[in-house]
Enzyme design. Structure first.
Site, PDB file in Angstrom:
ATOM      1  N   TYR A 111     -29.218 -29.130  -9.394  1.00 37.45           N
ATOM      2  CA  TYR A 111     -29.076 -29.986 -10.574  1.00 37.45           C
ATOM      3  C   TYR A 111     -30.100 -31.105 -10.616  1.00 37.45           C
ATOM      4  CZ  TYR A 111     -24.847 -27.762 -12.292  1.00 37.45           C
ATOM      5  OH  TYR A 111     -23.971 -26.877 -12.833  1.00 37.45           O
ATOM      6  N   GLU A 205     -11.935 -16.513  15.411  1.00 43.10           N
ATOM      7  CA  GLU A 205     -12.219 -16.075  14.036  1.00 43.10           C
ATOM      8  C   GLU A 205     -11.288 -16.691  13.000  1.00 43.10           C
ATOM      9  OE1 GLU A 205     -12.148 -11.809  13.429  1.00 43.10           O
ATOM     10  OE2 GLU A 205     -12.033 -12.029  11.260  1.00 43.10           O
ATOM     11  N   ASP A 257     -10.791 -10.571  15.590  1.00 46.17           N
ATOM     12  CA  ASP A 257      -9.964  -9.383  15.386  1.00 46.17           C
ATOM     13  C   ASP A 257     -10.683  -8.180  15.978  1.00 46.17           C
ATOM     14  OD1 ASP A 257      -7.985 -10.720  13.991  1.00 46.17           O
ATOM     15  OD2 ASP A 257      -8.848 -10.297  12.014  1.00 46.17           O
TER      16      ASP A 257
END
EC number: 5.6.2.2
Lengths: 385, 567
Positions: A111, A205, A257
């Site tokens: 911006y 995680e 995982d």
């Protein structure tokens, strides 16, 4: 309980942030453009090319690294001239940020530099998708992080553990901030660690698992620092891991995982990513090790009932492989997964067609992960490379 | 069964005029718009021809006055040589009379029926005589009202007045009153006809006053009056038995040999000797029973081995001598059969191509002037091909002009001409249309022909243009002509392509330059922040750099592999 094998080592590199380096780079490149145009030469930037074609795995350092292919961005080339202008615009903006000691987000950077070009209906930047790549170009061109250019990445992830952090004028202990820990900011270049009382860092995680470990007082009991990545590790977290390992000597152990996505998170922390290959030197930590979840854990801890099926079509079925199966097969091809242990894990996952989440350990008991699973595996050195 | 006498009671000899009165369509008088155009065409053509023959730059003025519903007065005035008094009835009154009808010559007109046909048309639609005002520039001006006596095929002057000519005016003005016609500004109308005529005749100044009083001027754009066409003798490859037979009756030469040498082009004494051998050979071949063997002899003759063919027959010299006698007898004694033999032999013989000095193309320069002057295009080019021959002996020549852009509106237009005369009808069946459409215009940077601001002009010049019908508005698809038109178009189109690609390149250059200039202020501002040098200075460096790179005719573009940018 066996004697702990993992503890803090000697630092390997010194804290390296120096704002003068960015300013020098900006000055050098801008001067060269000016010299060229004065001499009647077509000015250009040499920007290392991005993409797979300019990326390779460096066996020696075990990092994904960027090749030396350059692309030239000329002023006097219809296809380049707009990007040439944008590059200079962002460079001028970075100079202001760094010299004024201010930070801006990517969106703010967009911006701040977007405006209509006088006499046209064209904007300097039409979209943030135009400004973000220019900032990456500068990172690659200068060999500095955008954080060093005071343009910050998304903040995600937090840490918890007995270390003292100095952030500007504030100094605090990351185990005394409540159960939420200290949120990792977008840029960690200015962070210092006056005091570290942990033996290693455990990168986790999921936030749910990190919260579980904090509640079970795992950091205190095991003398560990918990780093929650909350999914794929953000640049700030990766940079923090890198710094803790190299500047503070903390061993890094990753806990994700047991599925292709979790293993990929590990792979990114360890070797870096293709996208940010040019920053591997600053973001990756090849010495990190993997604690779980693994396919072996399922048998070893009797977790057969709490596995989930892999998504997608297996390779031997019509239309396959897709989804998780495809991902696993791809990972099997990665150079850094070319070792017996990892190939065995990946093959088992394919064979069984299952995945296992960290939270599945709660099937045993809520305390199981903190009191048995992690201490046992870590202290026995039962880790994957 | 009726008696023959009974039947023949109604039998009458129809005069030429009577025939055309009943068959006005054959002269182009069909449809209300077309009839008016044909009328104007005949008068204007006469004027242009007359001026050219006299070497006068033509000034032709056409005035159309509306007298009532489908009732007009057409006035055509020229600055030509004028018509001597005694020829007035011949010019305007007699069909199939004129200066060109019987000659092998390139001409605009309808072999002598043109203007008399117009007079006839006016007469049969309005009942009025045609008013003719003419002077050869001497001391009197003749004003005459001419009518045609249809039964006798004769012109008659119904009223005549003589006026003094103090200013020495010279020229012809004719006024025809016609009904059953209509003035419209369509592509088959008078306006369009005169516009196309002006393009093909840049040496002519043509004016039109429309029924509403509007004056339209097609000014002269060339000072060069074209040479009038000259008569050409027929070429042996292009004649029919009837031509030879008829010409033989008319000629003043005293032997067939002299007649052939004198009345045809490309026939010499030696060629006549050769002709004798060919005729003899043909006679001998016809005696052969075996069809296969006969075929072989014809083949050999076609290949030019006439002597070898003759020698194959015993006693051939006798036949040759017989034939040789034909050449020495008076031409009027030539029989139809002998003429037939001569024409057949011509087919097997080789002759030099016919002379082309009788062809009068407009010329590349004049086409460019014509198209440029009337259409005001941004680009114009023309191609005049060298003369060629079709069906063995008829010379023809093709010219093509291309005008592009400028004041030409979008949409392809084909202007067709035969011997400079615009063809306004039957475009679909015309060889010019077929040839123009067969071109792959995309090759020449015309991506969409039907939207391109493009005018293609095609002029086919010949002593004998092969029209498809009596209306003479469409040229037959003769292979040789078709191919020549295509070659001419492609040649001209290549020049257009060169022009267009140059133009596109220049436009692209300007656009590219602007792209670079657009970013200079931004770049200067940023570089000023970065280096501390004043913004204005930096701007100057960049502008100067851009200028220097675009000053050279072709800006060097950075080599492609060097600039490979990722997406």
């Amino acid at each position: 309980m066996p004697k702990r094998k993992i503890h803090r080592e000697r630092p390997k590199e010194k804290f390296s942030y120096d704002p003068k380096r960015v300013l020098k780079m900006l000055d050098e490149h801008a001067r060269k453009i000016l010299e060229d145009i004065k001499a009647g030469k077509n000015p250009h930037f040499d920007i290392p090319m991005r993409g797979l074609s300019n990326v390779y795995f460096d066996e020696k350092s075990r990092l994904i690294r960027m090749g030396d292919k350059l692309s030239r961005r000329y002023f006097l080339n219809v296809a380049h001239t707009r990007k040439f202008m944008q590059t200079l615009l962002i460079m001028a903006y970075v100079k202001r940020l760094v010299s004024e000691g201010k930070h801006a987000s990517l969106r703010e950077a967009y911006y701040a530099n977007k405006h209509t070009i006088p006499g046209t209906r064209e904007n300097t930047f039409e979209d943030q998708r135009e400004s973000d790549p220019i900032i990456e170009d500068l990172e690659r061109m200068f060999g500095v992080l955008r954080e060093e250019m005071h343009i910050t990445a998304d903040r995600r992830g937090y840490i918890y553990g007995d270390i003292v952090i100095r952030d500007g004028e504030d100094e605090f202990n990351a185990s005394k901030l409540g159960s939420g820990g200290w949120a990792v900011p977008g840029t960690v270049e200015h962070i210092q660690f006056p005091e570290i009382n942990v033996d290693y860092a455990l990168v986790v995680e999921t936030a749910a698992m990190a919260d579980r470990l904090i509640e079970e007082k795992f950091p205190k009991k095991e003398n560990a620092l918990i780093i929650a990545t909350q999914g794929q590790a953000s640049r700030g977290v990766r940079r923090l891991i890198h710094r803790l390992h190299y500047e503070e000597g903390l061993p890094i152990i990753v806990f994700t995982d047991g599925d292709p996505y979790g293993w990929y998170i590990y792979s990114t922390i360890k070797q870096g990513s293709i996208n940010l290959a040019y920053l591997s030197d600053k973001l990756a930590t090849p010495e990190s090790k993997f604690v779980g979840m693994t396919m072996d854990d399922i048998k070893k801890y009797g977790l057969e009932n709490v596995t989930e099926k892999l998504k997608g079509i297996p390779p031997n079925k019509k239309g396959g492989p897709t989804g998780d199966y495809k991902r696993i097969l791809e990972e099997m091809e990665y150079p850094w997964f070319q070792n017996k242990e990892w190939q065995r894990q990946l093959k088992l996952a394919l064979k069984w067609g299952v995945r296992i989440e960290q939270q599945a350990l709660a099937n045993k008991s809520l305390e199981f992960v903190a009191k048995e699973y992690l201490p046992e595996k870590i202290n026995n050195g039962d880790l994957l490379p | 069964m009726a008696e023959a006498n009974q039947l023949f009671k109604e039998f009458k000899i129809q005069s030429v005029s009577e025939f055309f009165r009943r068959n006005a369509a054959m002269l182009g008088y069909t449809g209300k718009v077309r009839s008016l155009t044909t009328l104007v065409h005949e008068a204007v053509t006469n004027s242009l021809d007359a001026c050219e023959e006299a070497g006068i730059p033509p000034y032709v003025r056409v005035e159309i006055e509306e007298l009532g519903n489908e009732h007009y007065k057409v006035v055509v005035e020229d600055n030509g040589p004028g018509i001597p008094e005694k020829y007035i009835t011949h010019v305007f009154g007699k069909m199939l009379a004129g200066t060109k009808a019987h000659r092998n010559i390139q001409s605009r007109g309808q072999q002598g029926i043109g203007i008399s046909g117009a007079v006839m048309f006016a007469q049969i639609t309005s009942g009025k005589a045609t008013r003719v005002i003419t002077s050869t520039g001497d001391d009197e001006i003749i004003e005459a009202w001419v009518k045609i006596d249809v039964d006798k095929n004769e012109g008659k002057i119904v009223k005549k007045e003589k006026h003094p000519n103090p200013k020495g005016w010279r020229g012809t003005r004719i006024e025809l009153e016609v009904k059953n016609v209509k003035y419209m500004r369509s592509k088959q109308g008078v306006f369009w006809y005169l516009k196309l005529t002006a393009i093909a005749n840049p040496h002519a100044h043509i004016e039109l006053i429309e029924p509403d009083g509007k004056l339209i001027v097609f000014p002269r754009s060339s000072d060069e009056v074209p040479e009038p066409p000259v008569e050409m003798k027929p070429h042996p490859k292009g004649v029919l038995t009837d031509d030879v037979y008829r010409l033989a009756k008319k000629t003043r030469r005293n032997t067939v040999r002299r007649f052939l040498i004198g009345e045809f082009s490309r026939i010499s004494d030696k060629k006549v000797d050769e002709l004798v051998e060919y005729i003899a050979a043909l006679r001998l071949i016809k005696t052969v029973q075996d069809k296969k063997l006969q075929e072989q002899y014809y083949q050999k003759l076609m290949e030019g081995h006439v002597k070898a063919v003759l020698r194959a027959f015993r006693g051939y010299t006798k036949v040759v001598k017989q034939v040789a006698k034909i050449m020495e007898k008076p031409p009027e004694k030539l029989t139809w059969h002998e003429a037939e033999e001569i024409v057949e032999a011509f087919k097997y013989m080789k002759f030099l191509a016919p002379p082309t000095h009788g062809l009068r193309p407009i010329g590349e320069e004049n086409i460019e002037k014509g198209l440029g002057g009337i259409l005001k295009p941004e680009f114009v080019t023309a191609v005049t091909r060298p003369p060629k021959v079709y069906s063995g002996g008829i010379p023809f020549q093709v010219e093509v002009g291309i005008a592009y852009g400028g004041e030409i509106p979008a949409g392809f237009d084909l202007y067709r001409y035969a011997n400079r005369v615009p063809l306004l009808f039957d475009a679909g069946s015309c060889v010019t249309t077929q040839a123009a459409r067969s071109i792959d215009w995309k090759r020449y940077k015309i991506d969409d022909l039907d939207r391109a601001p493009l005018v293609l002009m095609i002029n086919v010049v010949s002593v004998h243009v092969p029209y498809t019908g009596t209306g003479k508005q469409s040229i037959a698809s003769v292979d040789e002509i078709y191919n020549e038109i295509r070659l001419a178009i492609m040649d001209a189109a290549r020049r257009l392509q060169t022009y267009l690609s140059g133009k596109h390149r220049r436009l692209a250059q300007v656009k590219r330059k602007k792209t670079f200039e657009k970013y200079v202020p931004e770049i200067a501002k940023a570089l000023s922040v970065l280096t501390g040098e004043p913004e204005e200075k930096i701007k100057e460096y960049f502008i100067r750099f851009i200028e220097s790179r675009f000053a050279s005719p072709e800006v060097e573009e950075v080599a492609a592999e060097e600039v490979a940018e990722y997406a």
